[in-house]
Design a protein around this motif. Structure first.
Motif, mmCIF file in Angstrom:
data_model
loop_
_atom_site.group_PDB
_atom_site.id
_atom_site.type_symbol
_atom_site.label_atom_id
_atom_site.label_comp_id
_atom_site.label_asym_id
_atom_site.label_seq_id
_atom_site.Cartn_x
_atom_site.Cartn_y
_atom_site.Cartn_z
ATOM 1 N N SER A 178 0.861 -1.183 0.000
ATOM 2 C CA SER A 178 0.000 0.000 0.000
ATOM 3 C C SER A 178 0.896 1.231 0.000
ATOM 4 C CB SER A 178 -0.946 0.021 1.208
ATOM 5 O OG SER A 178 -0.200 0.064 2.418
ATOM 6 N N LEU A 179 0.340 2.362 -0.377
ATOM 7 C CA LEU A 179 1.121 3.594 -0.382
ATOM 8 C C LEU A 179 1.443 4.013 1.049
ATOM 9 C CD1 LEU A 179 -0.635 5.756 -3.137
ATOM 10 C CD2 LEU A 179 1.470 4.409 -3.324
ATOM 11 N N PRO A 180 2.651 4.491 1.282
ATOM 12 C CA PRO A 180 3.018 4.944 2.639
ATOM 13 C C PRO A 180 2.134 6.112 3.092
ATOM 14 C CG PRO A 180 4.972 4.677 1.260
ATOM 15 C CD PRO A 180 3.796 4.561 0.356
ATOM 16 N N ARG A 181 1.743 6.106 4.330
ATOM 17 C CA ARG A 181 0.898 7.170 4.876
ATOM 18 C C ARG A 181 1.636 8.506 4.931
ATOM 19 N NH1 ARG A 181 0.170 2.889 8.290
ATOM 20 N NH2 ARG A 181 1.559 3.844 9.847
ATOM 21 N N ALA A 182 2.965 8.445 4.990
ATOM 22 C CA ALA A 182 3.756 9.666 5.132
ATOM 23 C C ALA A 182 3.862 10.475 3.844
ATOM 24 C CB ALA A 182 5.162 9.312 5.623
ATOM 25 N N LEU A 183 3.311 9.977 2.744
ATOM 26 C CA LEU A 183 3.454 10.666 1.462
ATOM 27 C C LEU A 183 2.924 12.095 1.520
ATOM 28 C CD1 LEU A 183 2.649 8.131 -1.394
ATOM 29 C CD2 LEU A 183 4.829 9.209 -0.836
ATOM 30 N N GLY A 184 1.658 12.221 1.868
ATOM 31 C CA GLY A 184 1.018 13.526 1.821
ATOM 32 C C GLY A 184 1.561 14.501 2.840
ATOM 33 N N SER A 185 1.812 14.017 4.057
ATOM 34 C CA SER A 185 2.255 14.916 5.122
ATOM 35 C C SER A 185 3.726 15.292 4.996
ATOM 36 C CB SER A 185 2.006 14.270 6.486
ATOM 37 O OG SER A 185 2.696 13.027 6.573
ATOM 38 N N GLY A 186 4.546 14.348 4.532
ATOM 39 C CA GLY A 186 5.982 14.608 4.494
ATOM 40 C C GLY A 186 6.504 15.128 3.172
#
Length: 389
Positions: free
Chosen positions: A51-59
């Motif tokens: 799955s896509l890493p959750r940190a993509l959008g925030s980081g």
């Protein structure tokens, strides 16, 4: 881990577990906060992502390129929608294709106005996702090596001019200033090779900026004459299909430089098909009106006959001057390309008695003379590469 400059973060081929990669991205994102130059390119291919890493959008909110190829992704989650300025998404060779493979709301998100390159090749899609056809800034679409059964008529949705974010060397400019927009060209490159496509929809011709069209390794049996409207087309790959002839109109592709046809059952000798049903009285009357230039006005004829008369097609034989409507003779004509290859093009004659320049004789002399009259000369000048084997 290798980092190329401040704008790129390369974490490819590390075979990290999803948890380790998530932690690494979070720490890298924290490091970048407050930095003068943001990460614009994030490379994550060949890891073990499911799955896509959750940190993509925030980081990494300013990403312009994301590469998640060669993982085990079955869906691109809502994390993707947080990348409001993403221009290139590479997600080839995953396991995408089932319900929910693309995030809900993709067509309504800012990505529909920013994404220019989308590569979903080597996945499991059986049809082109509807949301992809709403990505109005798209210039390159790759869906090769999937399980596509057809090309939807809605592919023409990618034709219109649209507004996409203006390029700005300062990534933080959009934080304080309104995003500027400019008109962008529509789809230029379409890669659909290696699927199970049987037909090319005529609507594909409504993509005026298309430069490269790859339809190789499918099950296509014919090419619609409407493709001659793709006046910007430079490369057409049709190898390894089931083609036996090409439409005569393909000679109208004035910018075509490469035509790949190897691996097709193109006929190898001259063929005449004189299967012919006699024209109706209606068609005979309409032919007479057209051939003899009998004048008429909308007041003289009912609307259905006026519409019928407008459908006249000219016989391709320059020595004939005839026309036809519903009744015609199908004929294969061979045309020389580049002085080396002979391609079969489909012609439609007005009657069996009408001999086209190439059918007046079966002798090799007359055949050669007829081929040199028009199409052969034009084709040799326009085509740089014809790949037949």
């Amino acid at each position: 881990m290798e980092e190329a400059g401040e704008a790129e973060l390369n974490l490819s081929r590390l075979s990290m577990s999803p948890e380790t990669l998530e932690s690494e991205l979070e720490s890298r994102g924290e490091e970048r906060r407050g930095a003068r130059e943001a990460v614009l390119r994030l490379l994550l291919p060949h890891n073990r992502l499911v799955s896509l890493p959750r940190a993509l959008g925030s980081g990494f909110p300013h990403l312009q390129l994301l590469d998640v190829s060669g993982n085990a992704l079955t869906a691109l989650g809502p994390e993707l929608l947080a990348l409001r300025g993403l221009r290139t998404l590479l997600a080839k060779n995953n396991r995408l294709g089932g319900p929910g493979a693309l995030p809900k709301g993709l067509a309504q998100s800012p990505l529909s106005r920013s994404l220019q390159v989308l590569n979903l090749s080597g996945n499991c899609f059986q049809e082109v996702p509807a949301s992809v056809l709403e990505l109005r800034a798209l210039q390159t679409l790759s869906l090769g090596g999937n399980q596509l059964q057809s090309i939807p008529a809605e592919i023409e949705n990618l034709q219109s001019l649209r507004q996409v974010p203006k390029d700005d060397s300062s990534i933080f400019a959009s934080t304080f200033e309104p995003i500027m927009y400019f008109k962008s060209p529509c789809l230029e490159c379409l890669y659909l090779g290696g699927n199970f496509i049987k037909e090319i929809p005529p609507e594909l011709a409504n993509l005026p900026s298309l430069n490269y069209l790859v339809l190789c390794d499918n099950k296509i049996q014919s090419v619609p004459p409407q493709l001659s409207q793709l006046h910007s087309l430079r490369s057409l790959s049709l190898h390894n299909n089931l083609l036996t002839y090409l439409p005569r109109e393909i000679l109208n592709l004035v910018h075509l430089e490469e035509l790949s046809l190897r691996g097709n059952p193109l006929v190898v000798r001259f063929v005449r098909d004189l299967t012919y049903d006699p024209p109706t009285l209606l068609e005979l009357a309409a032919r007479t009106i057209k051939i003899r230039n009998i004048s008429y006005t909308p007041c003289d004829l009912p609307e259905n006959l006026l519409r019928y008369l407008s459908l006249a097609s000219n016989c391709p034989n320059p020595k004939c001057g005839g026309v036809y409507f519903d009744c015609c003779v199908r004929q294969i004509k061979f045309v020389d390309f580049c002085g080396k290859y002979r391609l079969p093009l489909m012609h439609y004659l007005c009657s069996p008695e009408c001999s086209s320049p190439c059918s007046s004789s079966h002798s090799s002399t007359s055949q050669s003379e007829s081929d040199s009259e028009d199409e052969a000369i034009v084709a040799a000048r326009r085509m740089q590469k014809v790949l037949l084997g």
